[in-house]
Design an enzyme around this catalytic site. Structure first.
Site, PDB file in Angstrom:
ATOM      1  CG  ASP A  14      40.642 -64.066  34.678  1.00  0.00           C
ATOM      2  OD1 ASP A  14      40.904 -63.639  33.536  1.00  0.00           O
ATOM      3  OD2 ASP A  14      39.538 -64.540  34.997  1.00  0.00           O
ATOM      4  CG  ASP A 108      41.460 -62.608  29.268  1.00  0.00           C
ATOM      5  OD1 ASP A 108      41.731 -63.723  28.798  1.00  0.00           O
ATOM      6  OD2 ASP A 108      40.310 -62.274  29.618  1.00  0.00           O
ATOM      7  CD  GLU A 109      41.674 -67.592  31.601  1.00  0.00           C
ATOM      8  OE1 GLU A 109      41.645 -68.007  32.787  1.00  0.00           O
ATOM      9  OE2 GLU A 109      40.744 -67.764  30.800  1.00  0.00           O
TER      10      GLU A 109
END
Length: 369
Positions: A14, A108-109
């Site tokens: 993350d 983003d993860e």
């Protein structure tokens, strides 16, 4: 751990305050300052906040006006999704150096299954550490990671040592970790559910574990079974490189609040057209149409209707959305409308899911993490 349960090494990576961190990376004058990405217009909503801004209580999905009250020195920055996607691709290329089992959740993860990996490395913890270092060297950004036996625990763990840290929950520590966990930290337990659990004396994983499946199902519906199993370390969902799209949506926030359904019809037409275009692009149709209404006081309401056939046509979507709009009186003036289609006819949705026998964890087998 029981030998009949799948043994996996899962990493959840993350990025730390991703959008805001990219902006600070590209604009040195913003570094060390409280910034918000998006939310700068009179009715804007924040997409991301830097850690400097979070200290003041600023967070994503908050109105720009409220954020500015909390942090008078807040700097608003326009979103630049093309740039975020560019950096995200650089990060994903690093993931694929280790495994092809990568399941992105957003820009983003992502989850990575490194049980068997391209590097032949036995330690998932060392892999996560190496990935985070490579991300920093390639992009200049920090990432956090969680490592454990399944997706649920890995995702919870990735938040423990944020920012720029990682947490490994070894197989023999899983049950104790979950028992000691604040119920608010359980992925899938939102603010409303947490408050409901508090009222029933459920504050930690241990409290949750003391409740029977019948009790949880009776008080929390379909989610009850999920809570019952995850607190026992049971979550057999595999890392899926090609995630199944469950819904497709479009929405609009208005420059001024709308107080009459009549004024909303034109807005709904544009939204329905956008949804129809996205359905065509994805080559899917859906049966369930949901109208999303956000009022001026930020309360949210959804109204849904499931049709007996799959649709993607703008006209049908619009007519159904209109029916839903007129279904009940509005509670207040409206700041946002959205339309989504779910129950999609994707190729994967037509395949019958295999039933997985869920069994409780034992911790007899040590596993190198």
């Amino acid at each position: 751990m029981s030998n009949d349960l799948p043994i996996r090494k899962i990493i959840h990576v993350d990025m730390d305050a991703f959008y805001a961190s990219v902006e600070q990376l590209d604009n040195p004058e913003l570094r060390g300052k409280p910034i918000a990405v998006g939310g700068g217009s009179a009715r804007g909503v924040i997409s991301a906040a830097s850690y400097e801004a979070r200290k003041f209580g600023v967070r994503s999905a908050m109105s720009g006006r409220l954020a500015e009250k909390l942090c008078p020195d807040l700097i608003f920055v326009r979103t630049n999704f093309d740039r975020y996607k560019e950096v995200s691709q650089q990060i994903r290329s690093i993931f694929f150096e280790y495994t092809d089992l990568v399941e992105p959740l957003s820009l983003d993860e992502a989850y990575l299954d490194v049980t068997e990996n391209k590097k032949g490395m036995p330690s998932a913890s060392l892999i996560a550490q190496e990935i985070r270092q490579k991300i920093f060297e390639k992009t200049g950004l920090n990432a956090s990671a969680g490592i454990s036996i399944n997706k649920f625990i890995a995702k919870v763990a990735s938040d423990i040592n944020k920012p720029n840290g990682q947490k490994t929950v070894n197989p023999e520590d899983v049950l104790q970790f979950l028992e000691n966990l604040d119920i608010r930290k359980f992925y899938g337990v939102g603010k409303v559910t947490a408050e409901k659990m508090y009222l029933k004396g459920i504050f930690t994983g241990k409290d949750l574990k003391s409740k029977s499946l019948e009790y949880l199902s009776e008080n929390f519906g379909k989610s009850g079974s999920y809570y019952y199993h995850v607190v026992r370390g049971i979550h057999n969902s595999e890392v899926k490189p090609n995630r199944i799209r469950k819904s497709l949506a479009a929405e609009r926030t208005f420059s001024e609040n709308l107080s009459s359904e009549i004024f909303m019809l034109e807005k709904l037409e544009h939204i329905a057209e956008e949804v129809s275009k996205r359905l065509a692009k994805s080559k899917v149709s859906g049966k369930t149409i949901t109208l999303k209404i956000k009022y001026s006081d930020f309360t949210l309401q959804t109204r849904s209707k499931t049709l007996p056939y799959f649709v993607s046509d703008k006209a049908i979507i619009l007519e159904t959305a209109k029916d839903l709009l007129y279904q009940d009186k509005l509670n207040n003036s409206v700041r946002l409308l959205g339309i989504s289609l779910s129950n999609l006819n994707t190729e994967d949705s037509r395949k019958k899911a295999k039933k997985v026998i869920e069994k409780p964890i034992s911790v007899q087998l040590k596993f190198d993490f």
